[in-house]
Design a protein around this motif. Structure first.
Motif, mmCIF file in Angstrom:
data_model
loop_
_atom_site.group_PDB
_atom_site.id
_atom_site.type_symbol
_atom_site.label_atom_id
_atom_site.label_comp_id
_atom_site.label_asym_id
_atom_site.label_seq_id
_atom_site.Cartn_x
_atom_site.Cartn_y
_atom_site.Cartn_z
ATOM 1 N N GLY A 1 0.821 -1.259 0.150
ATOM 2 C CA GLY A 1 -0.120 -0.051 -0.001
ATOM 3 C C GLY A 1 1.068 1.379 -0.140
ATOM 4 N N GLU A 2 2.104 1.098 0.143
ATOM 5 C CA GLU A 2 2.980 2.297 0.110
ATOM 6 C C GLU A 2 3.955 1.856 -0.869
ATOM 7 N N THR A 3 4.714 0.830 -1.014
ATOM 8 C CA THR A 3 5.709 0.667 -2.059
ATOM 9 C C THR A 3 5.315 -0.366 -2.756
ATOM 10 N N ILE A 4 6.179 -0.356 -3.813
ATOM 11 C CA ILE A 4 6.102 -1.760 -4.692
ATOM 12 C C ILE A 4 7.405 -2.217 -4.915
ATOM 13 N N THR A 5 7.646 -3.353 -4.763
ATOM 14 C CA THR A 5 9.136 -4.007 -4.929
ATOM 15 C C THR A 5 8.963 -4.722 -6.396
ATOM 16 N N THR A 6 9.937 -4.863 -7.239
ATOM 17 C CA THR A 6 10.046 -5.802 -7.979
ATOM 18 C C THR A 6 10.884 -6.922 -7.523
ATOM 19 N N ILE A 7 10.348 -8.118 -7.859
ATOM 20 C CA ILE A 7 11.097 -9.408 -7.420
ATOM 21 C C ILE A 7 11.800 -9.906 -8.438
ATOM 22 N N ALA A 8 11.118 -9.911 -9.687
ATOM 23 C CA ALA A 8 11.819 -10.411 -10.919
ATOM 24 C C ALA A 8 10.917 -10.060 -12.101
ATOM 25 N N THR B 1 13.031 -18.330 -6.062
ATOM 26 C CA THR B 1 12.723 -17.477 -4.946
ATOM 27 C C THR B 1 13.200 -15.993 -5.160
ATOM 28 N N GLY B 2 13.963 -15.881 -6.339
ATOM 29 C CA GLY B 2 14.215 -14.431 -6.512
ATOM 30 C C GLY B 2 14.478 -14.273 -8.071
ATOM 31 N N SER B 3 15.281 -12.947 -8.382
ATOM 32 C CA SER B 3 15.479 -12.696 -9.599
ATOM 33 C C SER B 3 16.634 -13.437 -10.238
ATOM 34 N N ASP B 4 17.479 -14.161 -9.637
ATOM 35 C CA ASP B 4 18.426 -14.744 -10.067
ATOM 36 C C ASP B 4 18.466 -16.152 -10.564
ATOM 37 N N PRO B 5 18.196 -16.600 -11.952
ATOM 38 C CA PRO B 5 17.631 -17.779 -12.052
ATOM 39 C C PRO B 5 18.574 -18.972 -11.746
ATOM 40 N N ILE B 6 19.679 -18.746 -11.466
ATOM 41 C CA ILE B 6 20.618 -19.779 -11.003
ATOM 42 C C ILE B 6 20.969 -19.846 -9.551
ATOM 43 N N ALA B 7 21.153 -18.730 -8.914
ATOM 44 C CA ALA B 7 21.308 -18.455 -7.401
ATOM 45 C C ALA B 7 19.855 -18.739 -6.703
ATOM 46 N N ASP B 8 19.041 -18.256 -7.299
ATOM 47 C CA ASP B 8 17.718 -18.198 -6.531
ATOM 48 C C ASP B 8 16.793 -19.616 -7.016
ATOM 49 N N LYS B 9 17.451 -20.340 -7.911
ATOM 50 C CA LYS B 9 16.626 -21.686 -8.126
ATOM 51 C C LYS B 9 16.422 -22.742 -7.116
ATOM 52 N N VAL B 10 15.418 -23.334 -6.870
ATOM 53 C CA VAL B 10 14.991 -24.173 -5.793
ATOM 54 C C VAL B 10 15.231 -25.764 -6.633
ATOM 55 N N ILE B 11 14.676 -25.749 -7.802
ATOM 56 C CA ILE B 11 14.620 -26.881 -8.584
ATOM 57 C C ILE B 11 14.275 -26.582 -9.863
ATOM 58 N N GLY B 12 14.807 -27.248 -10.841
ATOM 59 C CA GLY B 12 14.476 -26.934 -12.030
ATOM 60 C C GLY B 12 14.568 -28.368 -13.091
ATOM 61 N N ILE B 13 14.152 -28.382 -14.417
ATOM 62 C CA ILE B 13 14.213 -29.219 -15.238
ATOM 63 C C ILE B 13 15.659 -29.579 -15.648
ATOM 64 N N GLY B 14 15.845 -30.913 -15.344
ATOM 65 C CA GLY B 14 17.255 -31.265 -15.703
ATOM 66 C C GLY B 14 18.003 -31.681 -14.470
ATOM 67 N N ASP B 15 17.355 -31.223 -13.305
ATOM 68 C CA ASP B 15 18.147 -31.263 -11.873
ATOM 69 C C ASP B 15 18.119 -32.672 -11.650
#
Length: 190
Positions: A44-51, A91-105
């Motif tokens: 209601g006060e600020t908007i934050t871009t996550i990704a 969990t965030g904007s970095d698709p490598i550092a913020d990846k929980v699990i992905g295709i090919g893991d």
């Protein structure tokens, strides 16, 4: 009534996938007026871009935020896998550092071939998801899994970290063997 974001802003034009935590922070998927889709939080006060799609992400599917403002979302990647629901859970904007699990893991000794985000993250930071994987013999396994958070702490000395890494690897291999045995027993009993 609190306005979190609306189309009168120069930043946002369309909204979807809305969620809220018990502290009043809202997470939502929106398109900016420049056409770039993103995941945002607001109170209601600020908007934050996550990704957003200005990096490796091409589309966002489902999002969730817990009472500690930890968040998770499903996304596809620009150069991602074909014919999958999502390329990963993040969990965030970095698709490598913020990846929980992905295709090919690797998962249960197999390789993840498809993922579905469970659209939740509890206050302990655990993230449930559904995955399909192919094991070493070519057999497809499907299941529901829970990702536990990795705590980020102040780095310790190298020798301590190496000992902890070895201990975690040993424990993981032991648990993997036990989990695989339980999974095999469970599948055979169905």
């Amino acid at each position: 009534m609190t306005t979190i974001a609306d189309t009168t802003s120069l930043l946002l034009s369309g909204f979807s996938e809305v969620g809220i935590n018990n502290t009043g922070t809202v997470i939502f998927d929106a398109s900016r007026k420049d056409g770039k889709e993103g995941i945002f939080t607001g109170n209601g006060e600020t908007i934050t871009t996550i990704a957003d799609i200005s990096s490796s992400f091409s589309r966002f599917i489902r999002n969730e935020i817990n009472d500690n403002n930890q968040l998770a979302f499903g996304a596809t990647l620009r150069n991602g896998a074909k014919n999958v629901f999502i390329d990963g859970i993040f969990t965030g904007s970095d698709p490598i550092a913020d990846k929980v699990i992905g295709i090919g893991d690797s998962l249960l000794g197999g390789t993840v071939t498809n993922l579905f985000f469970g659209e939740s993250i509890n206050n302990s930071g655990q993230i449930p998801f559904f995955a399909e994987l192919i094991d070493d013999s070519g057999k497809t396994i499907t299941g529901v899994f829970c990702a536990d958070p990795v705590s980020k702490s102040i780095p310790e000395s190298t020798s301590t970290l190496n000992l902890l890494a070895f201990s975690a690897l040993s424990t993981g291999l032991t648990l993997k063997g036990k989990l695989k045995q339980k999974l095999t027993v469970r599948i055979n009993n169905l």
